[in-house]
Enzyme design. Structure first.
Site, PDB file in Angstrom:
ATOM      1  N   HIS A  19     -36.271  51.430  -5.195  1.00 36.05           N
ATOM      2  CA  HIS A  19     -35.655  51.721  -6.517  1.00 36.05           C
ATOM      3  C   HIS A  19     -36.566  51.199  -7.626  1.00 36.05           C
ATOM      4  O   HIS A  19     -36.589  49.999  -7.895  1.00 36.05           O
ATOM      5  CB  HIS A  19     -34.278  51.056  -6.613  1.00 36.05           C
ATOM      6  CG  HIS A  19     -33.515  51.402  -7.853  1.00 36.05           C
ATOM      7  ND1 HIS A  19     -32.233  51.871  -7.832  1.00 36.05           N
ATOM      8  CD2 HIS A  19     -33.852  51.363  -9.165  1.00 36.05           C
ATOM      9  CE1 HIS A  19     -31.817  52.101  -9.064  1.00 36.05           C
ATOM     10  NE2 HIS A  19     -32.795  51.787  -9.902  1.00 36.05           N
ATOM     11  N   HIS A  21     -38.263  52.084 -11.774  1.00 36.92           N
ATOM     12  CA  HIS A  21     -38.412  52.897 -12.986  1.00 36.92           C
ATOM     13  C   HIS A  21     -39.864  52.754 -13.425  1.00 36.92           C
ATOM     14  O   HIS A  21     -40.280  51.675 -13.852  1.00 36.92           O
ATOM     15  CB  HIS A  21     -37.484  52.391 -14.093  1.00 36.92           C
ATOM     16  CG  HIS A  21     -36.040  52.479 -13.724  1.00 36.92           C
ATOM     17  ND1 HIS A  21     -35.261  53.574 -13.995  1.00 36.92           N
ATOM     18  CD2 HIS A  21     -35.234  51.611 -13.053  1.00 36.92           C
ATOM     19  CE1 HIS A  21     -34.033  53.381 -13.537  1.00 36.92           C
ATOM     20  NE2 HIS A  21     -33.995  52.191 -12.946  1.00 36.92           N
ATOM     21  N   LYS A 105     -30.118  61.255  -7.536  1.00 33.97           N
ATOM     22  CA  LYS A 105     -29.554  60.068  -8.170  1.00 33.97           C
ATOM     23  C   LYS A 105     -28.351  60.418  -9.019  1.00 33.97           C
ATOM     24  O   LYS A 105     -28.414  61.311  -9.867  1.00 33.97           O
ATOM     25  CB  LYS A 105     -30.636  59.410  -9.049  1.00 33.97           C
ATOM     26  CG  LYS A 105     -30.178  58.165  -9.795  1.00 33.97           C
ATOM     27  CD  LYS A 105     -29.886  57.006  -8.856  1.00 33.97           C
ATOM     28  CE  LYS A 105     -29.171  55.863  -9.565  1.00 33.97           C
ATOM     29  NZ  LYS A 105     -30.045  54.863 -10.107  1.00 33.97           N
ATOM     30  N   HIS A 142     -25.668  54.947  -8.916  1.00 37.82           N
ATOM     31  CA  HIS A 142     -25.470  53.848  -9.866  1.00 37.82           C
ATOM     32  C   HIS A 142     -23.967  53.625  -9.873  1.00 37.82           C
ATOM     33  O   HIS A 142     -23.224  54.408 -10.450  1.00 37.82           O
ATOM     34  CB  HIS A 142     -26.000  54.217 -11.253  1.00 37.82           C
ATOM     35  CG  HIS A 142     -25.846  53.088 -12.220  1.00 37.82           C
ATOM     36  ND1 HIS A 142     -26.910  52.339 -12.682  1.00 37.82           N
ATOM     37  CD2 HIS A 142     -24.736  52.525 -12.766  1.00 37.82           C
ATOM     38  CE1 HIS A 142     -26.465  51.384 -13.488  1.00 37.82           C
ATOM     39  NE2 HIS A 142     -25.140  51.472 -13.551  1.00 37.82           N
ATOM     40  N   HIS A 180     -28.694  48.751  -6.250  1.00 40.03           N
ATOM     41  CA  HIS A 180     -28.647  47.462  -6.949  1.00 40.03           C
ATOM     42  C   HIS A 180     -27.243  46.847  -6.979  1.00 40.03           C
ATOM     43  O   HIS A 180     -26.658  46.657  -8.045  1.00 40.03           O
ATOM     44  CB  HIS A 180     -29.235  47.561  -8.351  1.00 40.03           C
ATOM     45  CG  HIS A 180     -28.854  48.792  -9.152  1.00 40.03           C
ATOM     46  ND1 HIS A 180     -27.561  49.185  -9.352  1.00 40.03           N
ATOM     47  CD2 HIS A 180     -29.614  49.695  -9.800  1.00 40.03           C
ATOM     48  CE1 HIS A 180     -27.541  50.278 -10.095  1.00 40.03           C
ATOM     49  NE2 HIS A 180     -28.793  50.610 -10.368  1.00 40.03           N
ATOM     50  N   ASP A 253     -35.374  47.699  -8.716  1.00 42.79           N
ATOM     51  CA  ASP A 253     -34.862  48.199 -10.002  1.00 42.79           C
ATOM     52  C   ASP A 253     -35.725  47.680 -11.153  1.00 42.79           C
ATOM     53  O   ASP A 253     -35.209  47.407 -12.241  1.00 42.79           O
ATOM     54  CB  ASP A 253     -33.386  47.825 -10.196  1.00 42.79           C
ATOM     55  CG  ASP A 253     -32.743  48.577 -11.359  1.00 42.79           C
ATOM     56  OD1 ASP A 253     -33.288  49.625 -11.769  1.00 42.79           O
ATOM     57  OD2 ASP A 253     -31.711  48.111 -11.862  1.00 42.79           O
TER      58      ASP A 253
END
Ligand code: NCD
Ligand code: ZN
Length: 360
Positions: A19, A21, A105, A142, A180, A253
């Site tokens: 995970h 970004h 996602k 999420h 997460h 994350d």
């Protein structure tokens, strides 16, 4: 591969980050190396502006990521599709068949950074989830409800009850990664679920509880979503991560934002943990007396869940105290990493450089 553990050196099968970004443009150029150096693969989040909703957009983004990775680093970005109310199941299935999309996602609309185009009602995804179930494509969630009457600290637990459990019941073959996780409710739920349900755990949720956001002043650099919870939740996460249960694996994350965007009247959610990721996990595993279980969590359970081969190379962590830089600067980008200005006891060694070369 058994971890070659000694008090001062830890050799692990090369890990993956399930995970991340990586952003785009200047930020991507600044941060890509920090993930691509330790990690062989990473599940890259699609919450760009605009989000990645087509095979073509994912292909383009994958190219830009690869172009941002320094020469000599062997790194494979694994792309995800951003689910919207309108997304076409055929586009998802085609991207999966063509080897572009690894997973989809789910961002509930309004839950976090760049989630405005997210899903307003999970029932609108029925056809998409049906298709994903039939082709064995994982759904990454999420897991927070966004209803205004639900306290922000309860949003994950309520998501399990209202969305996750009913969805798993309606799609009994759908593979799901609960991303997460931050609560003991999530740990218990994943532990009790069947083998198609797993969870990622970040380094930062293992290291601090919600006091880190508020004690002594507001600490925007500890603000992320899902927000950190009470201490007993952190203890449950630490027990799960270090238990050797293959349902729990590494997903940092890492979510960089410029310093100005974090230190603001409406600061962005996200912690830039990539530069210290493996070292931070090693800290937790050592504190829990479980260094011998770090390799499973970081390098084995994730690929097994996703049905991908284990990596063949290794990384080495050395017991060597070092101070994490206060800021990382690249061009116009200034970011504050997790553990900024603090000391860490383990340091990742650069396999390509001589022993005493500073790796970053
Ligand atoms: C992420 C981001 O900044 O993109 N922020 C965060 O706090 N984790 C989005 C997300 O994963 O929620
Ligand atoms: Zn994220």
């Amino acid at each position: 591969m058994p971890a070659a553990t000694s008090p001062d050196r830890l050799v692990l099968r090369r890990p993956d980050d399930w995970h991340v970004h990586l952003r785009d443009g200047d930020m991507l150029a600044a941060v890509a190396r920090h993930t691509a150096w330790p990690f062989a693969r990473a599940i890259t989040m699609p919450n760009l502006v605009p989000p990645i909703t087509t095979v073509e957009a994912a292909r383009g983004y994958r190219e830009r990521i690869l172009a941002a990775v320094p020469a000599g680093l062997d790194f494979e970005p694994l792309m995800t599709a951003y689910l919207t109310d309108e997304i076409d199941p055929e586009e998802i299935a085609r991207g999966h068949a063509e080897g572009v999309f690894t997973a989809c996602k789910l961002y509930p609309a309004g839950a976090t950074t760049n989630s405005a185009s997210g899903v307003t009602d999970i029932r609108r995804l029925d056809r998409v989830l049906e298709r994903m179930q039939s082709i064995g494509m994982p759904l990454l969630v999420h897991g927070e409800v966004v209803d205004h009457d639900i306290d922000i600290f309860d949003r994950e637990a309520v998501f399990i009850e209202r969305i996750l459990a009913p969805t798993l019941a309606r799609f009994p073959g759908l593979k799901v990664v609960f991303e997460h996780i931050t609560t003991c409710e999530a740990v218990d739920f994943v532990r009790a679920a069947d083998a198609r349900v797993a969870a990622t755990i970040t380094a930062h949720h293992l290291e601090f509880n919600r006091n880190a956001l508020l004690v002594g002043g507001i600490r925007p650099h500890h603000y992320c979503l899902p927000v950190a919870k009470r201490e007993h939740h952190r203890q449950a996460l630490r027990a799960a991560a270090t238990s050797g249960n293959p349902k729990f694996f590494l997903g940092t994350d890492t979510a960089p934002h410029g310093i100005a965007e974090k230190e603001s009247a409406c600061g962005c959610a996200g912690i830039f943990s990539a530069p210290v990721a493996l070292e931070s996990y090693a800290k937790t595993f050592e504190e829990e007396g479980a260094l011998d279980r770090l390799e499973g969590f970081a390098s084995e359970y994730g690929p097994r869940f996703y049905g991908l081969p284990l990596n063949t190379g290794t990384v080495t962590l050395q017991r060597q105290s070092w101070t994490v830089p206060d800021t990382l600067e690249a061009g116009s980008v200034r970011i504050r990493p997790f553990h900024a200005g603090g000391a860490l006891a383990w340091r990742l060694q650069d396999a390509r450089a001589s022993e005493d070369t500073e790796p970053r």
